[in-house]
Design an enzyme around this catalytic site. Sequence first.
Site, mmCIF file in Angstrom:
data_model
loop_
_atom_site.group_PDB
_atom_site.id
_atom_site.type_symbol
_atom_site.label_atom_id
_atom_site.label_comp_id
_atom_site.label_asym_id
_atom_site.label_seq_id
_atom_site.Cartn_x
_atom_site.Cartn_y
_atom_site.Cartn_z
ATOM 1 N N HIS A 1 17.206 -2.490 -4.839
ATOM 2 C CA HIS A 1 15.920 -3.495 -4.993
ATOM 3 C C HIS A 1 16.330 -4.818 -5.649
ATOM 4 C CE1 HIS A 1 15.924 -1.558 -8.844
ATOM 5 N NE2 HIS A 1 15.045 -2.609 -9.305
ATOM 6 N N ASP A 2 17.427 -4.808 -6.318
ATOM 7 C CA ASP A 2 17.888 -5.995 -6.767
ATOM 8 C C ASP A 2 19.183 -7.107 -6.389
ATOM 9 O OD1 ASP A 2 16.106 -6.181 -9.235
ATOM 10 O OD2 ASP A 2 17.599 -4.582 -10.050
ATOM 11 N N ARG B 1 13.049 -6.068 -0.150
ATOM 12 C CA ARG B 1 12.129 -5.220 -0.451
ATOM 13 C C ARG B 1 11.108 -4.961 0.538
ATOM 14 N NH1 ARG B 1 11.285 -6.432 -6.892
ATOM 15 N NH2 ARG B 1 13.150 -6.501 -7.512
ATOM 16 N N GLY C 1 0.978 -1.286 0.044
ATOM 17 C CA GLY C 1 0.088 0.019 -0.074
ATOM 18 C C GLY C 1 0.848 1.215 0.032
ATOM 19 N N HIS D 1 11.187 -3.386 -22.308
ATOM 20 C CA HIS D 1 10.185 -4.134 -22.297
ATOM 21 C C HIS D 1 8.733 -3.612 -21.916
ATOM 22 C CE1 HIS D 1 12.190 -4.961 -18.809
ATOM 23 N NE2 HIS D 1 10.864 -5.144 -18.032
ATOM 24 N N GLU E 1 21.077 1.202 -16.500
ATOM 25 C CA GLU E 1 21.117 0.092 -15.706
ATOM 26 C C GLU E 1 22.095 -0.800 -16.671
ATOM 27 O OE1 GLU E 1 19.026 -3.733 -13.711
ATOM 28 O OE2 GLU E 1 18.216 -2.716 -15.399
ATOM 29 N N ASP F 1 16.028 1.280 -17.329
ATOM 30 C CA ASP F 1 15.875 -0.136 -16.946
ATOM 31 C C ASP F 1 16.700 -1.068 -18.210
ATOM 32 O OD1 ASP F 1 15.416 -2.167 -14.956
ATOM 33 O OD2 ASP F 1 13.914 -2.735 -16.319
ATOM 34 N N ARG G 1 16.197 6.919 -14.864
ATOM 35 C CA ARG G 1 16.919 5.763 -14.803
ATOM 36 C C ARG G 1 16.381 4.671 -15.827
ATOM 37 N NH1 ARG G 1 16.083 0.098 -13.548
ATOM 38 N NH2 ARG G 1 17.950 -0.629 -12.222
ATOM 39 N N ASP H 1 15.887 -10.578 -3.116
ATOM 40 C CA ASP H 1 14.596 -10.292 -3.415
ATOM 41 C C ASP H 1 13.711 -11.611 -3.245
ATOM 42 O OD1 ASP H 1 12.399 -9.396 -4.843
ATOM 43 O OD2 ASP H 1 13.084 -9.936 -6.913
#
Length: 593
Positions: A418-419, A467, A167, A242, A353, A324, A322, A463
């Site tokens: 986050h990766d 996160r 949320g 993508h 990236e 991706d 940024r 991951d």
Amino acid sequence: MFREAMYHVPRDKWAYAYDLHTIHLRFRTKKNDVDRVTALTGDKYDWNRTYFEVELEKAATDEYFDYWEGPVRPNFKRVAYIFRLIAGSETLYKADNELHNGMPVPTGGYYEFPYIHKVDLFAAPDWAKKAIFYQIMPDRFANGDPSNDPPGTLPWGGQPNLTDSFGGDLRGVLNHIDYLVELGINAIYFTPVFTANSYHKYDTIDYKTVDPHLGDSKTLKKLVEACHSKGIRVILDAVFNHCSDHFPPFQDVVAKGPYSPYADWFHVNEFPLGVKDGIPTYDTFGFYSNMPKFNTGNEEVRKYLLGVAKYWIQEIGVDGWRLDVADEVDHHFWREFRDVVKAAKPDAYLVGEVWSDSLSWLMGDQFDSVMNYPFSDKVLAFFGGGMDGYQFASHMGSLLMRYPQQTNEVVFNMLCSHDTPRLLTRLGGDKRKLKLAIVFLFTYMGTPCIFYGDEIGLQGGADPDCRKCMEWNPSRQDRELFNFYRMMIVLRKNNAALRGGRFRFLMADSGNPCIVYERINDHIHFTFWMNNTDQGRTLSHPIETDDWRDALTGENVPTVDGQLAIPLDPYGYRILYRNLDRDGLPESEEEAD
């Protein structure tokens, strides 16, 4: 001298214009093989009157080579040059593809830098050199508007999984801007905020709407304006490699096959679209069938995506992108992308990236920076106990020599994202090791980035564990760690030498995990002393001058017999400085610059 190891070409990272008046030259030799390297320079049209010598400094060393570097400031923006190499009693001259025992007659066969053109200069935005980024994944930062929570939203702070939302939204970030101001960051990198089915939004469905579970365009604009009013820049994540399989043009191809007007928007290998033996019949990100890859060679695709990039800069006022999976998109597209974005906002910051050597994207015609994962890998391996000082210095020297200096000054340095697993987790939960790594991050060349929550001790594995939701309960935040981050941010902000000064290891020995390194410009000289062991150590290094002070306490630190001897606790550090032209540390970033 070992001739086979000698290398220089008059282009790329070996000979480049640093600014409109300065050319940087680099030369490679075998490690510990050459005593001196000097550039003999002049104008090819009047060599005798313009001749001058530039002594190159050993700027970096790796496992096999020494790298020499020096600035050349020609009077007429062009230069011919040759290198003189000295080892003991032996002298060689290196011209373009030739070695000579004596200096050849100028300037036939010499290297040349024909002219410094302003339009060819690598021009990253000046603010990026001063930026301290904070990466935010909106769903996991703060829930400011429960009314827009997606169905099945999990209670805040629960264990994350690969699919569910918590949320978090843009209003939540807006509600906590004062927290970010207190921390001291001055730039935010948001993971994707556009409409998507996932919580992470890397599967975009609509590139021109903010995901309704995060807010709307008005909220995003209000957030960007609030950030700007506090001196905080904002960049967004663009997924142009993508899209989602629910992206309307892709759904049209699913329905109509080769008769769809969008059939060439994607790399279709076989109709009808589907998955055979786990492999989609169309190109995708990885082998994820829900993330079909764009054909950026298609003119309509390019026009659409470039329009998206321009739209959010003009409509919302974001400060850059940024990008991706940037290395899987063609260079031609990124050149067009840069032109479009820079026309809309000349000081926009573009970060690709790319996980490996990225020089081909960093020649001034595509990106300003890349996410420097090789940096984080080596830093964490060292402070995690995986290598000695000699190996670490070799790796960092090699990384510095990958790119020209102006690129190194703005390369996007982070220690986790986050990766990847969380920083504290990767360092075994040892806060002392984390502090050493953060000191290095904030005192090394490049633009530092903090992943949300690292500053208050958030932990997590790979991951999805990395996160986790941001912790807002003060009793569950590590406020001592928060204040440490804030202290390092202030130190970097207040000292231009930590953003643009020269970097060099002073002590980095085989078998010894302790290091000493320096940052220096024309005004101030810093040295950094790190005990990367679990035992108390005293580090010593020859230092000629006797006017050193502790940068954090102001305490005088005397030399003894031309040496500094610094006692350090286990995993301890100390930061010293001396002024080269005035008393006291500068009190503000403006003063430092």
